[in-house]
Design a protein around this motif. Structure first.
Motif, PDB file in Angstrom:
ATOM      1  N   GLU A  83     -15.211  31.453 -32.998  1.00 48.06           N
ATOM      2  CA  GLU A  83     -13.935  31.531 -32.281  1.00 48.06           C
ATOM      3  C   GLU A  83     -13.299  30.152 -32.154  1.00 48.06           C
ATOM      4  OE1 GLU A  83     -12.557  34.244 -31.773  1.00 48.06           O
ATOM      5  OE2 GLU A  83     -14.237  35.626 -31.989  1.00 48.06           O
ATOM      6  N   ILE A  84     -14.111  29.118 -32.037  1.00 47.00           N
ATOM      7  CA  ILE A  84     -13.565  27.753 -31.993  1.00 47.00           C
ATOM      8  C   ILE A  84     -12.838  27.446 -33.299  1.00 47.00           C
ATOM      9  CG2 ILE A  84     -14.201  25.314 -31.941  1.00 47.00           C
ATOM     10  CD1 ILE A  84     -16.498  26.093 -30.017  1.00 47.00           C
ATOM     11  N   LEU A  85     -13.442  27.817 -34.434  1.00 44.36           N
ATOM     12  CA  LEU A  85     -12.789  27.616 -35.727  1.00 44.36           C
ATOM     13  C   LEU A  85     -11.502  28.425 -35.826  1.00 44.36           C
ATOM     14  CD1 LEU A  85     -15.774  27.630 -38.268  1.00 44.36           C
ATOM     15  CD2 LEU A  85     -14.398  25.677 -37.569  1.00 44.36           C
ATOM     16  N   LEU A  86     -11.534  29.659 -35.347  1.00 44.23           N
ATOM     17  CA  LEU A  86     -10.340  30.512 -35.416  1.00 44.23           C
ATOM     18  C   LEU A  86      -9.228  29.970 -34.533  1.00 44.23           C
ATOM     19  CD1 LEU A  86     -12.074  34.012 -35.456  1.00 44.23           C
ATOM     20  CD2 LEU A  86     -10.699  33.024 -37.301  1.00 44.23           C
ATOM     21  N   ASN A  87      -9.570  29.456 -33.359  1.00 43.50           N
ATOM     22  CA  ASN A  87      -8.551  28.851 -32.500  1.00 43.50           C
ATOM     23  C   ASN A  87      -7.940  27.618 -33.155  1.00 43.50           C
ATOM     24  OD1 ASN A  87      -8.741  30.738 -30.458  1.00 43.50           O
ATOM     25  ND2 ASN A  87     -10.227  29.575 -29.279  1.00 43.50           N
ATOM     26  N   ALA A  88      -8.780  26.820 -33.810  1.00 38.61           N
ATOM     27  CA  ALA A  88      -8.262  25.654 -34.532  1.00 38.61           C
ATOM     28  C   ALA A  88      -7.325  26.101 -35.647  1.00 38.61           C
ATOM     29  CB  ALA A  88      -9.423  24.842 -35.102  1.00 38.61           C
ATOM     30  N   LEU A  89      -7.714  27.135 -36.364  1.00 43.35           N
ATOM     31  CA  LEU A  89      -6.873  27.666 -37.437  1.00 43.35           C
ATOM     32  C   LEU A  89      -5.523  28.129 -36.891  1.00 43.35           C
ATOM     33  CD1 LEU A  89      -6.583  28.599 -40.401  1.00 43.35           C
ATOM     34  CD2 LEU A  89      -7.607  30.781 -39.695  1.00 43.35           C
ATOM     35  N   GLY A  90      -5.568  28.917 -35.803  1.00 41.30           N
ATOM     36  CA  GLY A  90      -4.328  29.408 -35.208  1.00 41.30           C
ATOM     37  C   GLY A  90      -3.432  28.269 -34.746  1.00 41.30           C
ATOM     38  N   TYR A  91      -4.021  27.246 -34.150  1.00 46.43           N
ATOM     39  CA  TYR A  91      -3.262  26.093 -33.661  1.00 46.43           C
ATOM     40  C   TYR A  91      -2.516  25.414 -34.814  1.00 46.43           C
ATOM     41  CZ  TYR A  91      -2.417  21.347 -31.916  1.00 46.43           C
ATOM     42  OH  TYR A  91      -1.833  20.147 -31.566  1.00 46.43           O
ATOM     43  N   PHE A  92      -3.212  25.168 -35.934  1.00 49.63           N
ATOM     44  CA  PHE A  92      -2.574  24.475 -37.052  1.00 49.63           C
ATOM     45  C   PHE A  92      -1.514  25.343 -37.734  1.00 49.63           C
ATOM     46  CE2 PHE A  92      -6.427  21.749 -36.858  1.00 49.63           C
ATOM     47  CZ  PHE A  92      -5.773  20.527 -36.752  1.00 49.63           C
ATOM     48  N   ILE A  93      -1.704  26.646 -37.763  1.00 50.96           N
ATOM     49  CA  ILE A  93      -0.684  27.525 -38.336  1.00 50.96           C
ATOM     50  C   ILE A  93       0.586  27.494 -37.483  1.00 50.96           C
ATOM     51  CG2 ILE A  93      -0.060  29.935 -38.824  1.00 50.96           C
ATOM     52  CD1 ILE A  93      -3.053  30.447 -39.376  1.00 50.96           C
ATOM     53  N   ASP A  94       0.413  27.616 -36.194  1.00 50.30           N
ATOM     54  CA  ASP A  94       1.541  27.798 -35.284  1.00 50.30           C
ATOM     55  C   ASP A  94       2.142  26.489 -34.802  1.00 50.30           C
ATOM     56  OD1 ASP A  94       3.330  28.994 -33.495  1.00 50.30           O
ATOM     57  OD2 ASP A  94       1.855  28.997 -31.866  1.00 50.30           O
ATOM     58  N   PHE A  95       1.309  25.507 -34.510  1.00 50.11           N
ATOM     59  CA  PHE A  95       1.759  24.342 -33.756  1.00 50.11           C
ATOM     60  C   PHE A  95       1.800  23.061 -34.576  1.00 50.11           C
ATOM     61  CE2 PHE A  95       1.584  21.277 -30.222  1.00 50.11           C
ATOM     62  CZ  PHE A  95       2.539  21.841 -29.388  1.00 50.11           C
ATOM     63  N   ASP A  96       0.951  22.967 -35.565  1.00 56.00           N
ATOM     64  CA  ASP A  96       0.866  21.753 -36.386  1.00 56.00           C
ATOM     65  C   ASP A  96       0.641  22.154 -37.839  1.00 56.00           C
ATOM     66  OD1 ASP A  96       0.630  19.173 -37.269  1.00 56.00           O
ATOM     67  OD2 ASP A  96      -1.263  18.731 -36.258  1.00 56.00           O
ATOM     68  N   PRO A  97       1.653  22.771 -38.484  1.00 55.73           N
ATOM     69  CA  PRO A  97       1.482  23.337 -39.826  1.00 55.73           C
ATOM     70  C   PRO A  97       0.916  22.329 -40.820  1.00 55.73           C
ATOM     71  CG  PRO A  97       3.597  23.990 -38.912  1.00 55.73           C
ATOM     72  CD  PRO A  97       3.023  22.949 -37.977  1.00 55.73           C
ATOM     73  N   SER A  98      -0.097  22.767 -41.550  1.00 57.39           N
ATOM     74  CA  SER A  98      -0.820  21.871 -42.458  1.00 57.39           C
ATOM     75  C   SER A  98      -1.443  22.694 -43.579  1.00 57.39           C
ATOM     76  CB  SER A  98      -1.944  21.139 -41.707  1.00 57.39           C
ATOM     77  OG  SER A  98      -1.468  20.501 -40.551  1.00 57.39           O
ATOM     78  N   PRO A  99      -1.767  22.077 -44.706  1.00 57.50           N
ATOM     79  CA  PRO A  99      -2.587  22.741 -45.722  1.00 57.50           C
ATOM     80  C   PRO A  99      -4.050  22.787 -45.248  1.00 57.50           C
ATOM     81  CG  PRO A  99      -1.961  20.555 -46.461  1.00 57.50           C
ATOM     82  CD  PRO A  99      -1.263  20.770 -45.167  1.00 57.50           C
TER      83      PRO A  99
END
Length: 593
Positions: A83-99
């Protein structure tokens, strides 16, 4: 009625909101505000709450530290590491877009994780769904293995697939279960190194590596953790308030409490978990490293952990190894990598009948050589306690039908308990990896109704974990059922069982006679586990110390057979009861009289 001036004012407000920079959220704050847990993967579906497991907050927020590039999480099960990895993924998709590159141990595992964990998170989290939408098989911008969004993308990769690790530059690397990665991705080298090199173009790169540990000296996550700050979550003693991590050796089984390291007071689970904890580093490093065990988990009661430990201890070394990895989040140190054949030979027993009383079901294994079949029948009882029943060799020309007919008849034999109950073979695993593959397929295909199955070893990469029952298939043209085995897993199980010294769970009994002579025990112990290194990465491999290893292979195949049928050990898988009394047998030095 709304005037033109009012409409203009409203438009200006909306434009101002749209152009305003997003609020300065950390990963945990983003998750608390936006992340939704899905029904498929959580018993607590709905809004994410970091307060449910407060030790997760500092780990997630370390991702936002501009001076932290690498984050390592060595953890047990049931602590929310995925879940920590998934939260990090969601954060970068929504808040800090990155490859972003998200790696799993294999391509197949990567597909499963994408479908079962990532897709439901995107579907149920509105802000993510707005950016990505639904997965479409014909839309190359949003597939199971690749999803694009404004400002970035997610590429899913398997550690065993070189092309998925070196295809494009990425800023964020999310590496899950790294102890399950092969030593090399094809011929390209260490998959973790390959993936990390993809981040070199970004000054603000992030690399998050997560895993449950495995074997000491061959564990990637342990190596990474040892290079880090080595942080442990400390809680204050409910009585003296001294900070300390929760450790297994301080658990009192009777009271199901944890003893304070300083004042010695026993406090129960809820008294400890209600305290406000903090992460304490035990080393200096630019790499943040966090260790988690199940004692901290809000989803796992201490009573359950204690019960699981007692059960694992009763079952033997292999179960205790799994418990150490998955409950304590610690590596397992192998004590004995080789078993002395003389010790096992000398502990042979005189059985009271063909089949000892503890046996509930019989399995068989067939090793196919160019000039013979080697066969072992094994009896299994409660908690996988096993009894060697018979070891038999049939010599002949495998190009002729005569020896195949002999094998067919032999596998129809029955063996009898002292009370007259007769047993036949319930499942047979037959090696198909030699020079007679199609002949084995043909033999097994015609006898699938008798649960006679062809097997072969999985072609695993160095260091890659493959479970004992890896997969099934029906290769053409005969379409016989073929079971692919993770033989390294099977060999570890067998070797652990051979090391058990007391009758009970997983103990291996052997009879006097019945083919179990000195040469058999030499072949049973013909391999040992060694740690090797490739480009500095440790991995373990089974190596032969003798030329003949049929006994070892056959016991692995029998272990696979019992795994395939997964019997209910509360019942007996017998044929019928013989009405006449069974003649008692006296054995002396392997001779039946």
């Amino acid at each position: 009625m709304q005037t033109i001036a009012d409409s203009k004012k409203l438009f200006q407000q909306l434009a101002k909101q749209a152009l305003a920079p997003p609020p300065n959220l950390t990963v945990s704050e983003w998750a608390d505000a936006h992340r939704k847990l899905s029904r498929e993967s959580s018993a607590e579906a709905g809004q994410w709450r970091t307060s449910r497991a407060p030790y997760q907050r500092a780990i997630m927020d370390a991702i936002n530290d501009p001076y932290t590039e690498d984050i390592v999480i060595m953890a047990s099960a049931q602590v929310g590491k995925s879940e920590i990895l998934l939260n990090a993924l969601g954060y970068f998709i929504d808040f800090d877009p990155s490859p972003i590159l998200f790696i799993q141990p294999s391509g197949e595992k990567s597909k499963e994780f994408s479908k079962e964990r990532i897709a439901p998170m995107i579907r149920d989290t509105p802000t993510l769904f707005e950016r990505i939408g639904e997965t479409k098989s014909r839309d190359s911008s949003n597939t199971i293995m690749f999803k694009s969004f404004p400002g970035g993308f997610i590429a899913m990769g398997g550690a065993n697939v070189p092309s998925s690790l070196a295809a494009r530059p990425i800023r964020v690397l999310l590496a899950d279960e790294i102890d399950r990665y092969p030593v090399s991705a094809g011929d390209e080298g260490d998959p973790l190194d390959l993936a990390e090199k993809r981040t070199n173009n970004f000054y603000n790169r992030k690399k998050i590596k997560v895993s449950t540990p495995t074997i000491k000296g061959a564990s990637r996550i342990e190596t990474e953790f040892e290079l880090s700050t080595k942080e442990y979550y400390n809680l204050p003693c409910p009585r003296c308030e001294e900070l300390q991590p929760l450790r297994w050796e301080q658990i009192d089984f009777e009271t199901e409490s944890h003893r304070c390291l300083y004042c010695g007071h026993l406090s129960n689970e809820f008294e400890w978990k209600n305290q406000q904890g903090e992460w304490v580093a035990t080393a200096e490093s630019t790499i943040r490293g966090f260790h988690l065990n199940e004692l901290l988990s809000p989803w796992r009661r201490w009573r359950e952990i204690i019960t699981a430990f007692k059960r694992a201890k009763r079952k033997g070394t292999e179960a205790l190894k799994v418990w150490t990895n998955t409950s304590l989040g610690e590596t397992w140190e192998e004590e004995g990598q080789k078993i002395d054949d003389e010790i096992i030979y000398n502990r042979r027993e005189e059985y009271e009948a063909d089949v000892p009383d503890g046996v509930k079901v019989l399995t068989a294994a067939v090793d196919v050589q160019d000039d013979r079949f080697e066969i072992e029948v094994v009896g299994w009882g409660i908690d996988r306690e096993s009894w060697g029943i018979e070891y038999h060799v049939i010599h002949g020309d495998l190009k002729e039908p005569k020896i195949w007919n002999e094998l067919d008849l032999w596998l129809q034999k029955t063996w009898t308990k002292e009370n007259g109950t007769r047993f036949g073979i319930t499942c047979t695993c037959m090696d198909s990896g030699g020079h007679f593959t199609q002949e084995v397929y043909r033999f097994c295909k015609a006898r699938e109704a008798r649960a006679i199955y062809a097997i072969k070893g999985a072609s695993a990469k160095k260091g890659e974990y493959v479970p004992l029952i890896a997969s099934t298939s029906r290769p053409k043209p005969l379409k016989a059922l073929l079971v692919t085995l993770g033989v390294n897993d099977g060999k570890s199980r067998v070797m652990s069982s051979l090391g058990i010294e007391e009758f009970g769970p997983n103990y291996c009994h052997f009879p006097i006679g019945r083919g179990y002579e000195r040469e058999y025990f030499k072949s049973l112990t013909a391999e040992k586990l060694q740690t090797r290194y490739e480009s500095g990465t440790p991995y373990q491999v089974w190596v032969k110390i003798r030329a003949r290893n049929e006994g070892f292979d056959l016991r692995v195949y029998n272990t696979a057979a019992i795994e395939i049928i997964n019997p209910n050990f509360e019942r007996e898988y017998s044929i019928a009861t013989v009405t006449r009394p069974v003649r008692r047998r006296r054995r002396r030095r392997g001779v039946v009289k």
